[in-house]
Write an enzyme that holds these catalytic residues in place. Structure first.
Site, PDB file in Angstrom:
ATOM      1  N   LYS A 279      77.341 -55.512  42.052  1.00 40.78           N
ATOM      2  CA  LYS A 279      77.550 -54.080  42.268  1.00 40.78           C
ATOM      3  C   LYS A 279      78.558 -53.862  43.388  1.00 40.78           C
ATOM      4  CE  LYS A 279      72.960 -52.351  40.985  1.00 40.78           C
ATOM      5  NZ  LYS A 279      73.419 -51.493  39.880  1.00 40.78           N
ATOM      6  N   ASP A 290      64.769 -50.366  43.731  1.00 39.35           N
ATOM      7  CA  ASP A 290      64.721 -50.748  42.317  1.00 39.35           C
ATOM      8  C   ASP A 290      63.337 -51.286  41.918  1.00 39.35           C
ATOM      9  OD1 ASP A 290      66.172 -50.587  39.994  1.00 39.35           O
ATOM     10  OD2 ASP A 290      67.026 -52.603  40.147  1.00 39.35           O
ATOM     11  N   ARG A 353      65.823 -54.249  31.939  1.00 35.51           N
ATOM     12  CA  ARG A 353      65.338 -54.432  30.559  1.00 35.51           C
ATOM     13  C   ARG A 353      64.975 -55.881  30.288  1.00 35.51           C
ATOM     14  NH1 ARG A 353      70.951 -52.057  28.492  1.00 35.51           N
ATOM     15  NH2 ARG A 353      70.767 -51.059  30.522  1.00 35.51           N
TER      16      ARG A 353
HETATM   17  N1  BES Z   1      68.808 -50.497  38.954  1.00 36.53           N
HETATM   18  C1  BES Z   1      69.962 -50.169  38.190  1.00 36.53           C
HETATM   19  C2  BES Z   1      69.957 -48.722  37.743  1.00 36.53           C
HETATM   20  C3  BES Z   1      70.312 -47.703  38.789  1.00 36.53           C
HETATM   21  C4  BES Z   1      71.612 -47.511  39.180  1.00 36.53           C
HETATM   22  C5  BES Z   1      69.333 -46.902  39.317  1.00 36.53           C
HETATM   23  C6  BES Z   1      71.919 -46.540  40.113  1.00 36.53           C
HETATM   24  C7  BES Z   1      69.646 -45.921  40.246  1.00 36.53           C
HETATM   25  C8  BES Z   1      70.934 -45.742  40.641  1.00 36.53           C
HETATM   26  C9  BES Z   1      70.032 -51.027  36.940  1.00 36.53           C
HETATM   27  O1  BES Z   1      69.538 -52.309  37.080  1.00 36.53           O
HETATM   28  C10 BES Z   1      71.462 -51.148  36.581  1.00 36.53           C
HETATM   29  O2  BES Z   1      72.192 -51.718  37.335  1.00 36.53           O
HETATM   30  N2  BES Z   1      71.835 -50.612  35.431  1.00 36.53           N
HETATM   31  C11 BES Z   1      73.187 -50.638  34.989  1.00 36.53           C
HETATM   32  C12 BES Z   1      73.194 -50.937  33.516  1.00 36.53           C
HETATM   33  C13 BES Z   1      74.557 -51.204  32.967  1.00 36.53           C
HETATM   34  C14 BES Z   1      75.103 -52.490  33.512  1.00 36.53           C
HETATM   35  C15 BES Z   1      74.466 -51.258  31.455  1.00 36.53           C
HETATM   36  C16 BES Z   1      73.790 -49.276  35.271  1.00 36.53           C
HETATM   37  O3  BES Z   1      73.113 -48.261  35.092  1.00 36.53           O
HETATM   38  O4  BES Z   1      74.927 -49.226  35.719  1.00 36.53           O
HETATM   39 ZN    ZN Z   2      68.114 -52.588  38.480  1.00 32.02          ZN
HETATM   40 MN    MN Z   3      71.010 -53.653  37.790  1.00 31.86          MN
END
Ligand code: BES
Ligand code: ZN
Ligand code: MN
Length: 498
Positions: A279, A290, A353
């Site tokens: 990230k 998370d 997931r």
């Molecule tokens: N924990 C994150 C989701 C998230 C992001 C929650 C920002 C709150 C704020 C999750 O694990 C994630 O990184 N999801 C990705 C999925 C993508 C790579 C398909 C996302 O939402 O960017």
């Molecule tokens: Zn996550």
């Molecule tokens: Mn993630």
């Protein structure tokens, strides 16, 4: 804080502070009028001078009001009576509690309980008051070396009801509101802890402490256990971390033996760096939240156990970090989930997931009536719904309706999103049964579609709480959502919602 229910007149109450409402413009509610009568017009006189119009969010503190037995009277503005609905009621309670906390009064009597709010019952109003009062006075200062002590904090809140006969109903609402608020505080505490302290083993220890206090069945699966069960998908997420993953299982049995349980599954990623699909740096600290799905289901279990609800409830928490490292999973890696379905991991940041799918398959062994998973799953859900509603998906419409209704009742709302087959195609992979991402569009939906492939054996719902589990900015912190929604759903199932 201590709470109690009383019936009686405000002017005859011995209390450090009596709280009463004023509608706009300058219209006293019945309790305020009773105080005014006892004080021979003292209050209406002050209001007549323009010191309190009754506008929403305004308060006026009066000392030594003649003819009363209380030290102070706190007037709370309620806005226009015609426009006084649920949101205004909840806002007025919050304002009153915050104002009380800043006076020197350590006990207070609230005469806002009987304000009519649409068709909402007395039990509903009392539940909400208890929840809001504890929410508004919540503090997380474990890591401050100098605590911000409130000089004279509010210790005791009495909720006034009109009729003696109403006290039973109000008492039940109060017990429920307090249990939910306590569950929410637990969820907020766990969420707010820093990720160097709240790692998977910490979550497991917390669960064990809960098990001891509430006499729950408790089990933790270690890495070796997961390997034996074939949880390659979950293990792929844990591969880059030095913290060993834990799969935590807690069971509460308040229902008939043999009655099929509700299973709640909470995403417990104690820190999400994204893994090799790293990230960006900005606000990455917030990925300590998370694990708020895990915190939420543990908080709900606490509320249910505290209330001794006549249901069977099992909570499953897959807990792990998502870290980069020499052993970490690479984009392109293919794993076989516990269900036997293969997954091409195209983005290691879509890790929620990957741990939930194995937890969902593991849930089958409890022969659940219903399974609900709760997860801070997608940024796309935050884009869609912001911080107001959680995203709700379900493979049965009746279950979706029940959860929507519970969210509405709890004022912890969700919004029903589609799970149509048309979206499933986005998860196609040329090399495995599915990819773990669905491309740029409808990210919250494709994530739910991915999960749905592991839920063929039971009624299932998924709550994406990425936007609702915590707040950013000045009042940064975990919110305790969706403990209230889930507990209301379970109260309803147990036939205990008045
Ligand atoms: N924990 C994150 C989701 C998230 C992001 C929650 C920002 C709150 C704020 C999750 O694990 C994630 O990184 N999801 C990705 C999925 C993508 C790579 C398909 C996302 O939402 O960017
Ligand atoms: Zn996550
Ligand atoms: Mn993630």
């Amino acid at each position: 804080m201590e709470f109690s229910i009383k019936s009686g007149s405000p002017e005859k109450l011995r209390s450090a502070c009596v709280v009463a409402g004023v509608f706009e413009p300058r219209r006293l509610t019945l309790p305020a009028e009773l105080l005014d009568k006892a004080a021979r017009g003292y209050i209406s006189d002050i209001i007549g001078r323009g010191d309190m119009e009754g506008k929403t969010g305004r308060t006026l503190l009066l000392h030594n009001v003649p003819g009363t037995l209380c030290g102070r009277v706190l007037l709370v503005g309620l806005g226009k009576e015609k426009e006084f609905h649920e949101k205004e009621f909840l806002g007025a309670i919050r304002v009153a509690v915050k104002a009380l906390d800043e006076t020197g009064a350590m006990d207070a009597s609230l005469f806002l309980t009987e304000l009519p709010v649409g068709k909402r019952s007395l039990a509903w109003r009392v539940r909400q008051i208890a929840m809001i009062a504890l929410e508004a006075t919540y503090r997380f200062d474990t890591f401050k070396s100098k605590k911000d002590e409130v000089r004279r904090p509010l210790r005791k809140l009495t909720l006034a009801v009109d009729r003696r006969d109403d006290r039973g109903c109000a008492e039940q609402g109060l017990a429920q509101g307090l249990a939910i608020a306590e569950g929410m505080a637990t969820a907020r505490n766990l969420g707010n802890l820093p990720p160097n302290i709240c790692h998977p083993a910490h979550v497991a220890e917390h669960a064990q402490t809960m098990a001891r206090e509430f006499n729950l069945e408790f089990e933790v699966l270690e890495r070796a256990d997961m390997e034996k069960l074939g949880m390659q998908s979950l293990l792929a997420v844990a591969a880059g971390s030095h913290q060993p993953p834990k799969l935590i299982v807690l069971s509460y049995r308040g229902g008939a033996t043999g009655a099929k349980p509700v299973v709640l599954i909470g995403k417990g990623v104690t820190f999400d760096t994204g893994g090799i699909s790293l990230k960006p740096a900005a606000e990455m600290d917030e990925m300590k939240y998370d694990m708020c799905g895990a915190a939420g289901v543990l908080g709900t279990l606490q509320a249910v156990a505290r209330l001794k609800l006549p249901i069977n409830l099992t909570v499953i928490v897959p807990a792990t970090e998502n870290m980069p490292g020499g052993g970490a999973t690479r984009p392109g890696d293919i794993v076989t989930s516990m269900s036997g379905q293969t997954i091409e991991i195209l983005n290691t940041d879509a890790e929620g997931r990957l741990i939930l799918c194995d937890a969902l398959t593991y849930a089958e062994r409890f022969e659940p009536d219903t399974v609900i998973d709760v997860a801070t799953l997608t940024g796309a859900c935050v884009v869609a719904l912001g911080g107001v509603a959680s995203g709700l998906f379900a493979n049965r419409d009746a279950l979706a309706r029940e959860l929507l209704a519970a969210g509405d009742e709890a004022h912890d709302r969700a919004w029903h999103m589609p799970l149509w087959d048309d979206y499933q195609e986005l998860l196609k992979s040329p090399f495995a049964d599915m990819g773990n991402i669905g491309g740029r569009w409808a990210g919250a939906v494709t994530a739910a579609c991915f999960l749905s492939r592991f839920t063929k054996k039971f009624k299932w719902a998924h709550l994406d709480i990425a936007g609702t589990a915590w707040k950013s900015g000045a009042d940064k912190g975990a919110t305790g959502r969706p403990v209230a929604l889930l507990t209301h759903y379970l109260l309803q199932r147990a036939g205990q919602l008045n």
